[in-house]
Scaffold this motif. Structure first.
Motif, PDB file in Angstrom:
ATOM      1  N   ALA A 166      -2.724   2.165   5.431  1.00 59.83           N
ATOM      2  CA  ALA A 166      -1.587   2.864   4.789  1.00 59.83           C
ATOM      3  C   ALA A 166      -1.075   3.946   5.156  1.00 59.83           C
ATOM      4  CB  ALA A 166      -2.075   2.993   3.095  1.00 59.83           C
TER       5      ALA A 166
ATOM      6  N   GLY B  91       1.026   6.129   0.037  1.00 59.92           N
ATOM      7  CA  GLY B  91       0.342   7.225   0.309  1.00 59.92           C
ATOM      8  C   GLY B  91       1.115   8.399   0.532  1.00 59.92           C
TER       9      GLY B  91
ATOM     10  N   ASP C 101      -6.680   0.589   2.960  1.00 57.88           N
ATOM     11  CA  ASP C 101      -6.477   1.860   2.552  1.00 57.88           C
ATOM     12  C   ASP C 101      -6.305   2.842   3.969  1.00 57.88           C
ATOM     13  OD1 ASP C 101      -7.142   1.401  -0.042  1.00 57.88           O
ATOM     14  OD2 ASP C 101      -8.847   2.705  -0.082  1.00 57.88           O
TER      15      ASP C 101
ATOM     16  N   SER D  64       0.893  -1.068  -0.083  1.00 59.59           N
ATOM     17  CA  SER D  64      -0.107   0.139  -0.031  1.00 59.59           C
ATOM     18  C   SER D  64       0.862   1.225   0.089  1.00 59.59           C
ATOM     19  CB  SER D  64      -1.012   0.131   1.208  1.00 59.59           C
ATOM     20  OG  SER D  64      -0.221  -0.230   2.443  1.00 59.59           O
TER      21      SER D  64
ATOM     22  N   LEU E  50      -1.802   4.062  -6.448  1.00 57.49           N
ATOM     23  CA  LEU E  50      -1.938   5.548  -5.817  1.00 57.49           C
ATOM     24  C   LEU E  50      -1.746   6.477  -6.871  1.00 57.49           C
ATOM     25  CD1 LEU E  50      -1.480   7.192  -3.171  1.00 57.49           C
ATOM     26  CD2 LEU E  50       0.860   6.846  -3.486  1.00 57.49           C
TER      27      LEU E  50
ATOM     28  N   SER F  54       5.833  11.087   1.553  1.00 55.07           N
ATOM     29  CA  SER F  54       4.996   9.898   0.943  1.00 55.07           C
ATOM     30  C   SER F  54       5.569   8.596   1.517  1.00 55.07           C
ATOM     31  CB  SER F  54       5.173   9.981  -0.489  1.00 55.07           C
ATOM     32  OG  SER F  54       6.467   9.992  -0.890  1.00 55.07           O
TER      33      SER F  54
ATOM     34  N   LYS G  64      -4.228   7.912   0.022  1.00 54.31           N
ATOM     35  CA  LYS G  64      -3.444   6.714   0.378  1.00 54.31           C
ATOM     36  C   LYS G  64      -4.466   5.431  -0.192  1.00 54.31           C
ATOM     37  CE  LYS G  64      -4.491   6.984   5.508  1.00 54.31           C
ATOM     38  NZ  LYS G  64      -4.099   6.700   6.578  1.00 54.31           N
TER      39      LYS G  64
END
Ligand code: M6R
Length: 618
Positions: free
Chosen positions: A88, A33, A85, A31, A56, A73, A48
């Motif tokens: 993340a 973000g 989600d 994942s 993404l 990030s 995210k």
């Protein structure tokens, strides 16, 4: 594990972060973000998404995220909480004014979370990182400081209560123009550009932007502004630092026309050997030069035993290294799984010399084992690729691999580099004991031929690809080898299972009859390492035993051994070198075999499921 990239400067931050994340994706990829801070509107935005960076990027492009010039990030390898989600990074604090990305593990997060919940804090995720964001947010709201000190002071205060490891980047809505980073146990590199600054967990991700970096130390805190930075100590005032130049070419971390990093890195191996031995062979004395060991000839002469520590591929290289040291240098040696050693109570002679072998130099188990060996009063040396890594810094000396960035999760060039370095160590220690000058010269001559011999093997990749296709549907594969080739069998099996997800296991060929033979059937291919050495006849017998049970055999044999075709279904040839260096050649077609098997099965070769390149958690 996990990757951080942060930026502050004149560029639109969104493409910088997405590009940086894709370069760091090999560190974790379940994942990702980002958070941006838009000074004009005073808005802190977080996007995210579970899945890969491409997912993404799609969400970012479809969003109304305004252009901004600073952001943080993260690409994640889940430790606390599933890859969703909500789990993340970045994570916000309770106010929503602060965002943080974090690598590492907060060990006491459960206790801290309970305390915060009792105070009324509400958590959205199952992560340890969200607890840290709330701790910083709480310290910030209670702070009486002003200016940037208010944010960095809150970070310092929160980190004081943390047990565990972290590399973090933090932004706050009220501090436009400021990013705060800090590290303990998780790497963080500051990249210095023209009027712009970067923070990354891996210097290689900064290559397109700058080659000027500062490797932050444990307990450093850095304040980043567009044109300046300030490094403080989490424990006391200023922290000393050094601006270093990255020694890599700007495209060193690119795929360079290859479909995968793994294939590129396999093809780099002639150069890898040259880089590992450059300036380290002493033809005049038929020996090796390894000044970085920081040990006098007398101290090297006194070494009674060598223990090599490593994990995964590095452990296999260490097994070969230990075998070489006993076989050729007459030094008692053994290799041990680093994660096991550190919790054992092994009686060892006082003059035991330890080597921690690690491409990344950040592997938690190897680092823990090195620390344990040094705590017991032993000298602990490192064999690392990453020059600024924690293992490189914490060891008493060692040898760098100079292999360049290895991005594919499957270790390839780092393995041949490590084995080559053990050969140099064997030459050095051997020539201090009973190894003759003639034998030493023979080793030096053999090294000189290795790059061309590897190139010759690579020229046959089409044949290896067709063998891979032939057996790609197998549910299980076996790899058998003797002596120097037993660890090669283990390494080849690791490569196969890691990227193709076919069950694969490596064994000493002599073990076949002690149980493994029950697995032999027409659907289970066995790769038998069968070089023309002193055990050749025994290996032919092993092939016969497998064939007698109708098991398909892929033999890895020495160039010119035409007779082996009568025994095996498929033969892969490699040139002959000294027994001690033969694993360097033997592993190459087997790396290709696993690569092409994974490609035939449509696997994500560079980012196999559940894995990450650098394993910084225990
Ligand atoms: O960075 P290190 O060399 O310490 O990594 C050790 C292992 O995690 C690593 O070799 C791993 O086994 C590879 N993915 C194998 O291809």
């Amino acid at each position: 594990m996990c990757g951080i990239i942060a930026y502050i400067g004149p560029r639109d931050v969104r493409p910088v972060l997405l590009d940086g994340l894709s370069r760091l994706e090999y560190r974790g990829y379940d994942s990702a973000g980002l958070a941006t801070l838009d000074g004009d509107r005073g808005s802190l935005s977080i996007v995210k998404k579970a899945g890969r960076i491409a997912e993404l990027a799609r969400v970012v492009h479809e969003s109304t995220l305004p252009p901004a010039h600073q952001g943080i990030s993260h690409t994640r390898w889940a430790t606390h909480g599933e890859p969703t989600d909500v789990n993340a990074h970045p994570h916000a604090d309770g106010s929503g004014d602060l965002a943080i990305v974090h690598n590492g593990v907060i060990e006491n997060f459960q206790t801290l979370k309970k305390q915060l919940e009792a105070e009324g804090h509400v958590f959205a995720s199952a992560t340890d990182t969200e607890v840290l964001s709330h701790l910083i947010g709480r310290a910030y709201s209670e702070s009486t400081e002003t200016g940037s000190q208010r944010l960095s002071g809150a970070v310092k205060q929160a980190l004081r209560g943390i047990k565990g490891t972290y590399g973090i980047a933090v932004m706050h809505r009220d501090h436009h123009g400021l990013i705060v980073g800090a590290r303990r146990g998780s790497p963080l590199v500051l990249g210095i550009g023209e009027g712009e600054m970067f923070l990354s967990s891996d210097a290689a991700a900064l290559l397109p932007y700058t080659n000027k970096v500062v490797y932050l130390k444990d307990f450093d805190l850095v304040e980043l502004r567009a044109g300046q930075f300030d490094i403080q100590s989490l424990t006391s005032g200023r922290s000393a630092f050094e601006i270093e130049e990255l020694g890599f070419a700007p495209d060193a971390a690119e795929r360079g026309g290859f479909p995968h990093y793994m294939l590129k890195e396999i093809h780099e191996q002639p150069q890898t050997i040259e880089n590992a031995i450059r300036g380290r062979l002493n033809a005049e004395e038929s020996s090796a030069l390894l000044g970085g060991l920081n040990l006098s000839p007398a101290a090297l002469r006194d070494v009674e035993r060598v223990v090599v520590l490593g994990c995964g591929t590095a452990l296999h290289a260490g097994m070969i290294g230990a075998h070489m040291l006993e076989d050729m240098a007459f030094v008692a040696a053994e290799s041990e799984c680093a994660g096991e050693f550190r919790f054992k109570n092994r009686p060892l002679p006082r003059n035991t010399l330890f080597f921690a072998v690690s491409q990344s130099g950040e592997t938690a188990d190897t680092l823990g084992a090195l620390r344990e060996a040094r705590r017991r009063g032993h000298i602990g040396l490192g064999i690392c690729n990453n020059v600024a890594s924690t293992i490189a810094r914490e060891s008493d000396g060692g040898t760098y691999m100079h292999a360049g960035p290895e991005i594919g999760v499957a270790a390839t060039k780092s393995f041949v580099s490590q084995v080559a370095i053990f050969g140099l160590l064997t030459l050095l220690l051997g020539r201090m004991r009973h190894m003759s000058a003639g034998t030493g010269t023979g080793i030096i001559q053999a090294y000189a031929q290795l790059p061309d011999q590897i190139t010759r093997i690579l020229e046959h990749q089409a044949q290896i690809e067709s063998i891979a296709r032939k057996y790609a549907q197998a549910r299980s594969m076996l790899f058998l080898g003797r002596q120097y080739h037993y660890p090669v069998a283990l390494e080849a099996a690791l490569k196969m299972k890691e990227i193709s997800y076919i069950h694969a296991a490596g064994f000493a060929s002599s073990e076949l009859k002690h149980g493994i033979i029950a697995l032999i059937d027409p659907e289970t291919p066995t790769v038998i390492l069968c070089p023309q050495d002193s055990l050749y006849e025994k290996n032919i017998s092993t092939i016969q035993e497998v064939k007698a049970r109708r098991g398909p055999v892929i033999a890895m044999a020495t160039e010119g051994d035409t007779g082996i075709k009568d025994h095996a279904d498929d033969v892969i040839y490699v040139p002959r070198t000294l027994d001690m260096l033969q694993p360097i050649l033997s592993i190459i077609p087997l790396q290709l075999l696993s690569y092409y098997t994974a490609v035939a099965l449509g696997r994500d070769v560079d980012k196999p499921r559940n894995l990450a390149k650098s394993v910084t958690v225990e």
